[in-house]
Design an enzyme around this catalytic site. Structure first.
Site, PDB file in Angstrom:
ATOM      1  N   LYS A   1      -9.794  -2.070 -10.055  1.00  0.00           N
ATOM      2  CA  LYS A   1      -8.952  -0.886 -10.249  1.00  0.00           C
ATOM      3  C   LYS A   1      -9.526  -0.017 -11.361  1.00  0.00           C
ATOM      4  CE  LYS A   1      -4.414  -2.934  -9.129  1.00  0.00           C
ATOM      5  NZ  LYS A   1      -4.035  -2.085  -7.999  1.00  0.00           N
TER       6      LYS A   1
ATOM      7  N   ARG B   1      -0.563  -9.768  -0.570  1.00  0.00           N
ATOM      8  CA  ARG B   1      -0.181 -10.208   0.778  1.00  0.00           C
ATOM      9  C   ARG B   1      -0.834 -11.537   1.145  1.00  0.00           C
ATOM     10  NH1 ARG B   1      -2.324  -4.689   3.245  1.00  0.00           N
ATOM     11  NH2 ARG B   1      -1.619  -4.058   1.163  1.00  0.00           N
TER      12      ARG B   1
HETATM   13  N1  BES Z   1      -0.253  -4.739  -7.266  1.00  0.00           N
HETATM   14  C1  BES Z   1      -0.719  -3.681  -6.460  1.00  0.00           C
HETATM   15  C2  BES Z   1       0.382  -2.702  -6.032  1.00  0.00           C
HETATM   16  C3  BES Z   1       1.055  -1.918  -7.124  1.00  0.00           C
HETATM   17  C4  BES Z   1       0.645  -0.638  -7.421  1.00  0.00           C
HETATM   18  C5  BES Z   1       2.158  -2.423  -7.788  1.00  0.00           C
HETATM   19  C6  BES Z   1       1.274   0.102  -8.395  1.00  0.00           C
HETATM   20  C7  BES Z   1       2.806  -1.690  -8.771  1.00  0.00           C
HETATM   21  C8  BES Z   1       2.365  -0.424  -9.063  1.00  0.00           C
HETATM   22  C9  BES Z   1      -1.347  -4.250  -5.200  1.00  0.00           C
HETATM   23  O1  BES Z   1      -1.933  -5.489  -5.315  1.00  0.00           O
HETATM   24  C10 BES Z   1      -2.421  -3.302  -4.772  1.00  0.00           C
HETATM   25  O2  BES Z   1      -3.361  -3.161  -5.494  1.00  0.00           O
HETATM   26  N2  BES Z   1      -2.233  -2.691  -3.612  1.00  0.00           N
HETATM   27  C11 BES Z   1      -3.177  -1.767  -3.085  1.00  0.00           C
HETATM   28  C12 BES Z   1      -3.367  -2.079  -1.635  1.00  0.00           C
HETATM   29  C13 BES Z   1      -4.519  -1.360  -1.010  1.00  0.00           C
HETATM   30  C14 BES Z   1      -5.824  -1.873  -1.573  1.00  0.00           C
HETATM   31  C15 BES Z   1      -4.460  -1.582   0.477  1.00  0.00           C
HETATM   32  C16 BES Z   1      -2.604  -0.374  -3.279  1.00  0.00           C
HETATM   33  O3  BES Z   1      -1.394  -0.192  -3.175  1.00  0.00           O
HETATM   34  O4  BES Z   1      -3.392   0.537  -3.565  1.00  0.00           O
HETATM   35 MN    MN Z   2      -3.975  -5.372  -5.953  1.00  0.00          MN
END
Ligand code: BES
Ligand code: MN
Ligand code: ZN
Length: 484
Positions: free
Chosen positions: A264, A338
């Site tokens: 990230k 997931r």
């Molecule tokens: N933990 C994150 C989602 C999240 C984002 C929670 C902001 C709280 C605040 C999750 O693991 C994630 O990174 N999801 C990705 C999925 C994508 C790579 C398909 C996302 O939402 O960008």
């Molecule tokens: Mn994630």
């Protein structure tokens, strides 16, 4: 923290802060006993006129005690038409105000409200009063409230006991979320559950070796890049008498989500200690249930992992063999939640409960769709949807039902595995839910994407920034109802 009922007149209560809830049209009645000749002698009414305070929801006015009343300060908070939600929000405002002033003893005059409203108000008061300041200099910390005296509110001990259970559970969840990731890691999160073990609650923890040996490829894959080994936790609350229902609660327990090799950017990573908020919420709910003792068997399950980039990380293109035998092609290591939940959902399905609910800070897409106040609720069961909506309303939380269309399942088709772990940018929260559905064999299943409400980047309503403990009170009410 203790709650006591008192029938003494509000003007005589020695407290740091006397909170009086005031409905529109009810100002004169609400302040009558404080504003008579022996006390403020009309000055209170004048202050309210000057402040244009009419009792509308969201309004508040504060007046020093000046020796006219025994309390050091009087806080009047508007409740509008006086609905349970308005009463709770006003109490939340009061809790927040009390913390800003470091008020320890609060007098709370709710007016004529139901036991349910009393419970909701006490919970909101504590919610507004909450701060996570253990890392702040001692001198800069304001004391939390330690005593709440309820004035003229009947004397039902049940309302207080239920509120105290919910408050304790929610505070535990918030503390776990707010704790820095250096201290909150898979083993310590598992320990938070183990700490709840008693004669009604058993807690089993698997280490990373057992997780792998059992075939939980999702948890293993996500956890393998970290120096902090993964844990799988299964706690069971068993009622003393026969259970009227059996439910499983699952939480996403990613103690830090760096994104893994799909790293990230800095700003997106900054708050990712919140990524175990689902696990924190089910742990907090277990704590609340331990006090309430409903006639329901409750299984609490979570996989605890840290998602990190390293030489041992799972990689893009890896194909994970999941606990239910399906294979998943990894297209993005940041879609890790997931994978962890999938193994937990399979495990929970094998227990054959009447219902399964999972809570997860699963997608940024849920935040984009619904913002910070609404959790995205996915379920194919209208009955479960109805039950959760009712419980959320009673808890003054918000879940918004989203569609779960088979039509979009094609987006998860993979070239080499049975599924891939991402379904594209469009409908990102929905395709994540559809992915989970591939690992559930229980008709009454609900997935709640709490990515918005679990953690506030900035204060919202009476919540300070940080973990909120969202869904603890909703789940507690839902389970209570099942046991009646
Ligand atoms: N933990 C994150 C989602 C999240 C984002 C929670 C902001 C709280 C605040 C999750 O693991 C994630 O990174 N999801 C990705 C999925 C994508 C790579 C398909 C996302 O939402 O960008
Ligand atoms: Mn994630
Ligand atoms: Zn995550």
């Amino acid at each position: 923290m203790r709650h006591v009922y008192s029938s003494s007149p509000a003007s005589a209560l020695t407290a740091d802060l006397l909170v009086v809830l005031v409905p529109v049209g009810g100002v004169a009645g609400a302040i009558a006993a404080l504003d008579d000749a022996q006390h403020y002698n009309g000055a209170l009414a004048q202050v309210l006129v000057d402040d244009e305070f009419t009792g509308k929801a969201g309004q508040s006015a504060s007046v020093p005690g000046l020796g006219r009343v025994a309390a050091k300060r009087v806080l009047l908070v508007g409740v509008g038409a006086g609905s349970d939600t308005e009463v709770a929000r006003a109490a939340g405002t009061a809790g927040n105000e009390a913390r800003k002033r470091g008020a320890k003893h609060i007098g709370l005059a709710l007016g004529a409200v139901s036991d349910a409203a009393t419970r909701g108000a006490l919970e909101a008061l504590a919610e507004g009063n909450y701060r996570f300041d253990k890392y702040k200099a001692e001198a800069s910390r304001k004391a939390p409230m330690d005593t709440v005296t309820l004035l003229g509110a009947g004397d039902d001990p049940r309302a207080v006991a239920l509120a105290e259970a919910g408050i304790a559970g929610q505070i535990l969840a918030r503390d776990l979320v707010n704790e820095q990731p250096a201290e909150c890691y898979p083993e310590s999160l598992a320990r938070a559950a183990e700490n709840l073990a008693n004669d009604r609650i058993t807690v089993e923890v698997w280490d990373e070796v057992k997780i792998k040996a059992k075939g939980m490829g999702g948890i293993t894959g996500v956890g393998q890049g970290s120096a902090r080994p993964a844990r799988f936790v299964h706690a069971i609350y068993q009622p003393a008498g026969p259970a009227k229902a059996h439910v499983a609660l699952i939480g996403k327990g990613v103690t830090f989500d760096s994104g893994g090799l799909s790293l990230k950017p800095n700003d997106g990573m900054l708050t990712m200690r919140c990524d175990m908020a689902g696990a924190a919420a089910v742990i907090g709910t277990l704590k609340a249930l331990a006090a309430i003792q409903p006639n329901v068997r409750v299984d609490v399950i979570f996989g605890a992992v840290e998602n990190m980039p390293s030489g041992t990380s799972y990689k893009l293109g890896d194909i994970l063999k999941m606990y239910n035998g399906k294979t998943v092609e990894v297209h993005n290591t940041d879609a890790e939640g997931r994978l962890v939940l999938a193994d937990c959902l399979t495990y929970a399905s094998q227990l054959k409960p009447d219902a399964i609910i999972d809570l997860a800070t699963l997608t940024g897409a849920a935040v984009i769709a619904l913002g910070d106040w609404y959790s995205a609720l996915y379920t194919r069961s209208d009955e479960l949807n109805g039950q959760l909506q009712t419980a959320a309303t009673g808890a003054h939380e918000a879940v918004w039902r989203m569609p779960l269309p088979d039509l979009y399942k094609d987006k998860l088709k993979a070239d080499w595995g049975d599924l891939k772990n991402v379904g594209g940018r469009a409908a990102g929260s929905i395709t994540a839910a559809l992915f989970l559905s591939e690992f559930v064999t229980c008709d009454k299943w609900a997935h709640v994407d709490i990515a918005g409400p679990a953690f506030m980047d900035a204060p919202l309503m009476h919540y300070v920034a940080g973990g909120t403990g969202t869904m603890v009170r909703t789940l507690t009410r839902w389970i209570e109802r099942l046991g009646e």
